[in-house]
Design a protein around this motif. Sequence first.
Motif, short mmCIF file in Angstrom:
data_model
loop_
_atom_site.label_atom_id
_atom_site.label_comp_id
_atom_site.label_asym_id
_atom_site.label_seq_id
_atom_site.Cartn_x
_atom_site.Cartn_y
_atom_site.Cartn_z
N UNK A 188 28.84 39.46 40.88
CA UNK A 188 28.82 38.04 40.53
C UNK A 188 30.00 37.68 39.63
N UNK A 189 30.37 38.57 38.73
CA UNK A 189 31.51 38.31 37.85
C UNK A 189 32.80 38.21 38.66
N UNK A 190 32.93 39.05 39.68
CA UNK A 190 34.11 38.96 40.55
C UNK A 190 34.10 37.67 41.35
N UNK A 191 32.92 37.21 41.73
CA UNK A 191 32.83 35.94 42.45
C UNK A 191 33.29 34.77 41.57
N UNK A 192 32.96 34.83 40.30
CA UNK A 192 33.44 33.80 39.38
C UNK A 192 34.96 33.86 39.27
N UNK A 193 35.50 35.06 39.10
CA UNK A 193 36.96 35.21 38.98
C UNK A 193 37.69 34.70 40.21
N UNK A 194 37.08 34.86 41.38
CA UNK A 194 37.72 34.40 42.61
C UNK A 194 37.87 32.89 42.65
N UNK A 195 37.12 32.18 41.81
CA UNK A 195 37.16 30.72 41.79
C UNK A 195 37.95 30.18 40.61
N UNK A 196 38.52 31.07 39.80
CA UNK A 196 39.22 30.67 38.58
C UNK A 196 40.67 31.14 38.57
N UNK A 197 41.54 30.44 37.84
CA UNK A 197 42.85 31.03 37.52
C UNK A 197 42.61 32.28 36.68
N UNK A 198 43.38 33.32 36.91
CA UNK A 198 43.15 34.58 36.21
C UNK A 198 44.44 35.13 35.60
N UNK A 199 44.25 36.09 34.71
CA UNK A 199 45.37 36.82 34.13
C UNK A 199 45.04 38.30 34.21
N UNK A 200 46.06 39.13 34.25
CA UNK A 200 45.89 40.58 34.35
C UNK A 200 46.61 41.24 33.18
N UNK A 201 45.90 42.06 32.44
CA UNK A 201 46.48 42.74 31.29
C UNK A 201 47.36 43.89 31.74
N UNK A 202 48.06 44.48 30.78
CA UNK A 202 48.93 45.61 31.09
C UNK A 202 48.15 46.81 31.60
N UNK A 203 46.86 46.86 31.26
CA UNK A 203 46.01 47.97 31.74
C UNK A 203 45.35 47.66 33.07
N UNK A 204 45.60 46.46 33.60
CA UNK A 204 45.05 46.09 34.90
C UNK A 204 43.75 45.32 34.85
N UNK A 205 43.28 44.96 33.67
CA UNK A 205 42.03 44.22 33.53
C UNK A 205 42.25 42.75 33.89
N UNK A 206 41.39 42.22 34.76
CA UNK A 206 41.48 40.84 35.20
C UNK A 206 40.46 40.01 34.44
N UNK A 207 40.87 38.85 33.96
CA UNK A 207 39.96 37.96 33.22
C UNK A 207 40.39 36.51 33.44
N UNK A 208 39.52 35.55 33.08
CA UNK A 208 39.89 34.14 33.28
C UNK A 208 41.10 33.75 32.44
N UNK A 209 41.93 32.89 33.01
CA UNK A 209 43.09 32.34 32.31
C UNK A 209 42.75 30.91 31.89
#
Length: 453
Positions: free
Chosen positions: A140-161
């Motif tokens: 479900x968290x990935x489904x939310x991210x798919x609908x949001x602008x996102x950012x990716x950290x240097x370690x590869x972690x994806x989160x909302x932008x």
Amino acid sequence: NCHRTRFTSADEHVAGWVYPTSFGPHASPVADMIAGVNGIEYGGLTISAPLNPHLAAVEDSCIGCHMVDIKNDANASYSNSWMYAGGHTMKMVTTNGVDITKGCLPCHETDTFDLKYRTDRDYDGNGNFAEGVQTEVTNLMWQVLALLPTKTSSSGTVSPLTTNTSTKAQLKAAWNWNFVNGDKSKGVHNPGYAIALLKASIADLKAQQAVQTSKIVMQLPSTGQAAWWVVNTSGVQTATQTVYPGSTSWQIRGSGDIDKDGVDDLLWQLPTGQVACWYMRTNGTAKSSSLIYFGTTTWVIRGVGDIDKDGVADLIWQLPTGQVAIWFMNANGTTKSSMTIYAGTTTWKVVGVGDVNNDGVGDLVWQLPTGQVACWVMNANGTLKQGYTVLGTATAWKIRGVGDINKDGSADLIWQSATGQIICWFMNTNVTRLSGANVLTTATSWQVRGLGN
């Protein structure tokens, strides 16, 4: 007051947040999660999983689960890690990755935190009723991210932008995502609340995105950067989404829904002829890609749109000498069949594909170098039904995109001048101009490369 979001009202924080100040709940809001408070609840949540079980049923909730004594436990995986997990460490996983479920056993017979609460529920909607709560919440968290602008950290972690262009709907969903993510239990602390927050966020984002908009595909020729310009039904730009920030010699040739997920995908082509497809998410990122044509060729993709009414966008190719062919596509990006539409030579160029007459079949829009415009209304088998003159006089403006901007069922025409200004012709189903609108009145080096949803 420990392990809380540090905001008395999530709704007030979202409503009053000003970029670039810190956004979202404080790290590790476990107490609020267990209590089932301080999420964005959208006026009321639908709870479809157990709510507050560890607050109501576990005595001294934090201690009862996180501080179990594993020093002399019969489970060797536990006892070997007693200095690093359990007890006063508060850690719930041993040094070799074993979940410490000793505190769960009075209620659950499990050796994993990713246990299934209800065998009749599929919270993430993927058809798998056997998944544990942590897997369901992660999906479900990935489904939310798919609908949001996102950012990716240097370690590869994806989160909302979150930026100064974020909508309130995006900020609400970003708060809930950060709340569930910061809790770290992936739903275990309060499965009903975590799942309800995420599902409500997904529903709200989808409802907001259902507000009718179109995306003008833009590319900067000098570098290859690409973006979506989101426009409303009046042709007014409302947002910009970065699609590709880097440099490339690949050129976007059009936009159309290849994989039948409701989001138009991007077709790229190299000057030497190779073709690739980016299968897109609504947030402007590519979920996957595939090579559609590997070899070299002088054929150029001139249009992307559904000709044969199967819901999959097809590819229109044209040679510099004028010949035109269709590739009827499968949803996996392979070619189903192909045919020649026009075998002769001509200086007319196909400049786009769109359903102008609202019969469900993509039609071909042509333009001469001197500016005149014609439309071929097509049959679903790839043959010409009828031809129309759209503009009989010369003009320096070029048609760069074809698609339904005002959502009346008839594809409209996007024009661009040599200096970058953009206008839209809203079309009637009889292939005449209904009205027009200015999309961009200032000069720009960005070029329109397609139009889609």
